[in-house]
Design an enzyme around this catalytic site. Structure first.
Site, PDB file in Angstrom:
ATOM      1  N   HIS A  19       0.814  -1.212   0.000  1.00  6.78           N
ATOM      2  CA  HIS A  19       0.000   0.000   0.000  1.00  6.78           C
ATOM      3  C   HIS A  19       0.851   1.267   0.000  1.00  6.78           C
ATOM      4  O   HIS A  19       0.348   2.356  -0.280  1.00  6.78           O
ATOM      5  CB  HIS A  19      -0.895  -0.008   1.247  1.00  6.78           C
ATOM      6  CG  HIS A  19      -2.313   0.411   0.991  1.00  6.78           C
ATOM      7  ND1 HIS A  19      -2.888   0.489  -0.263  1.00  6.78           N
ATOM      8  CD2 HIS A  19      -3.301   0.782   1.867  1.00  6.78           C
ATOM      9  CE1 HIS A  19      -4.150   0.871  -0.153  1.00  6.78           C
ATOM     10  NE2 HIS A  19      -4.422   1.069   1.116  1.00  6.78           N
ATOM     11  N   ASN A  66      -6.909   6.689   4.417  1.00  3.27           N
ATOM     12  CA  ASN A  66      -8.332   7.043   4.274  1.00  3.27           C
ATOM     13  C   ASN A  66      -8.604   8.542   4.339  1.00  3.27           C
ATOM     14  O   ASN A  66      -9.692   8.987   3.969  1.00  3.27           O
ATOM     15  CB  ASN A  66      -9.159   6.345   5.350  1.00  3.27           C
ATOM     16  CG  ASN A  66      -9.151   4.838   5.187  1.00  3.27           C
ATOM     17  OD1 ASN A  66      -8.467   4.297   4.321  1.00  3.27           O
ATOM     18  ND2 ASN A  66      -9.916   4.159   6.011  1.00  3.27           N
ATOM     19  N   ASP A  91      -0.821   2.588  -5.355  1.00  6.06           N
ATOM     20  CA  ASP A  91      -0.856   1.165  -5.660  1.00  6.06           C
ATOM     21  C   ASP A  91      -2.116   0.838  -6.450  1.00  6.06           C
ATOM     22  O   ASP A  91      -3.160   1.439  -6.227  1.00  6.06           O
ATOM     23  CB  ASP A  91      -0.798   0.339  -4.376  1.00  6.06           C
ATOM     24  CG  ASP A  91      -1.930   0.678  -3.407  1.00  6.06           C
ATOM     25  OD1 ASP A  91      -2.072   1.864  -3.055  1.00  6.06           O
ATOM     26  OD2 ASP A  91      -2.684  -0.239  -3.013  1.00  6.06           O
ATOM     27  N   ASN A 112      -9.209   3.669  -1.177  1.00  7.32           N
ATOM     28  CA  ASN A 112      -9.578   4.606  -0.106  1.00  7.32           C
ATOM     29  C   ASN A 112      -8.830   5.935  -0.174  1.00  7.32           C
ATOM     30  O   ASN A 112      -9.393   6.989   0.140  1.00  7.32           O
ATOM     31  CB  ASN A 112      -9.372   3.959   1.260  1.00  7.32           C
ATOM     32  CG  ASN A 112     -10.397   2.872   1.538  1.00  7.32           C
ATOM     33  OD1 ASN A 112     -11.529   2.939   1.058  1.00  7.32           O
ATOM     34  ND2 ASN A 112     -10.004   1.859   2.305  1.00  7.32           N
TER      35      ASN A 112
END
Length: 226
Positions: A19, A66, A91, A112
């Site tokens: 991530h 987020n 990613d 997100n």
């Protein structure tokens, strides 16, 4: 002026996660192009420098994935930029590992970090989609993106990061094609010539020299009058 944003999660715990490949890309660009040390600003880490003829701000949001849009929106407003000046490195599950694609606008596809950026600045920004592959089932996605890259993945990962750095100046100049070519030269370089020489053709056969005539002179003379 361009704002390059790398997406990831702050802290050593997440540093090598899939991530965090967006953070990794910006770290490589900053290191290779002599950007000054990172400093805290806009709820994240910032470094300012030049890529070719363009001034570029590198931003790694420190808000966790987020809430990435909060940091991006704050930086964009401070520098009086538009969404078109923003490039986000992130990613991408829908691309095979090692594949890189540039995209302008569009949806967030459930990412997100992108969803948060959409909420704060809209969708009309550029993205560099860094392929990490898909674990095969949606229930495994969260654990997959929050796990570290395996040792076996380090070679292609290094090629991707180097390629992004090689093409960073072209990207800052708005030349996505030249950026993509720079990445491809790292991730899929042209195959070298094999150097195989063409097979030699057989030399033409020389006709055999006529053998000595075994006939006697008298037989030769007789044969002439037959």
């Amino acid at each position: 002026m361009r704002l390059f944003v790398g997406l990831g999660n702050p802290g050593a715990k997440y540093e090598k996660n899939r991530h965090n490949i967006g953070f990794m890309a910006l770290d490589r660009i900053a290191s290779d192009h002599g950007f000054p040390p990172w400093r805290a600003k806009f709820q994240g880490q910032v470094s300012e420098g030049r890529l070719g003829r363009d001034k570029v701000i590198l931003l790694k949001p420190g808000t966790f994935m987020n809430l990435s849009g909060q940091s991006v929106g704050e930086a964009m407003r401070f520098y009086k930029l538009t969404p078109a000046d923003v490039v986000v490195f992130h990613d991408e599950l829908d691309l095979a590992p090692g594949k890189v694609r540039v995209k302008s606008g569009g949806g967030h596809a459930g990412h997100n970090g992108l969803r948060s950026i959409h909420q704060h600045i809209g969708a009309e920004y550029d993205r560099v989609r860094l392929g990490i592959g898909h674990p095969g089932h949606k229930d495994r996605v969260s654990g997959y993106v929050l796990s570290d890259f395996a040792k076996a993945e380090q070679d292609w990962l290094d090629d991707v990061l180097r390629g992004c750095s090689d093409g960073a100046a072209a990207l800052a100049d708005g030349d996505a094609a030249r950026f993509s070519n720079a990445v491809a030269l790292r991730t899929a370089p042209p195959r070298p010539s094999t150097g195989t020489k063409p097979a030699k053709t057989a030399a033409p056969e020389t006709p055999e020299a006529p053998k000595d005539d075994p006939r006697t002179p008298l037989q030769k003379l007789a044969d002439r009058f037959r």
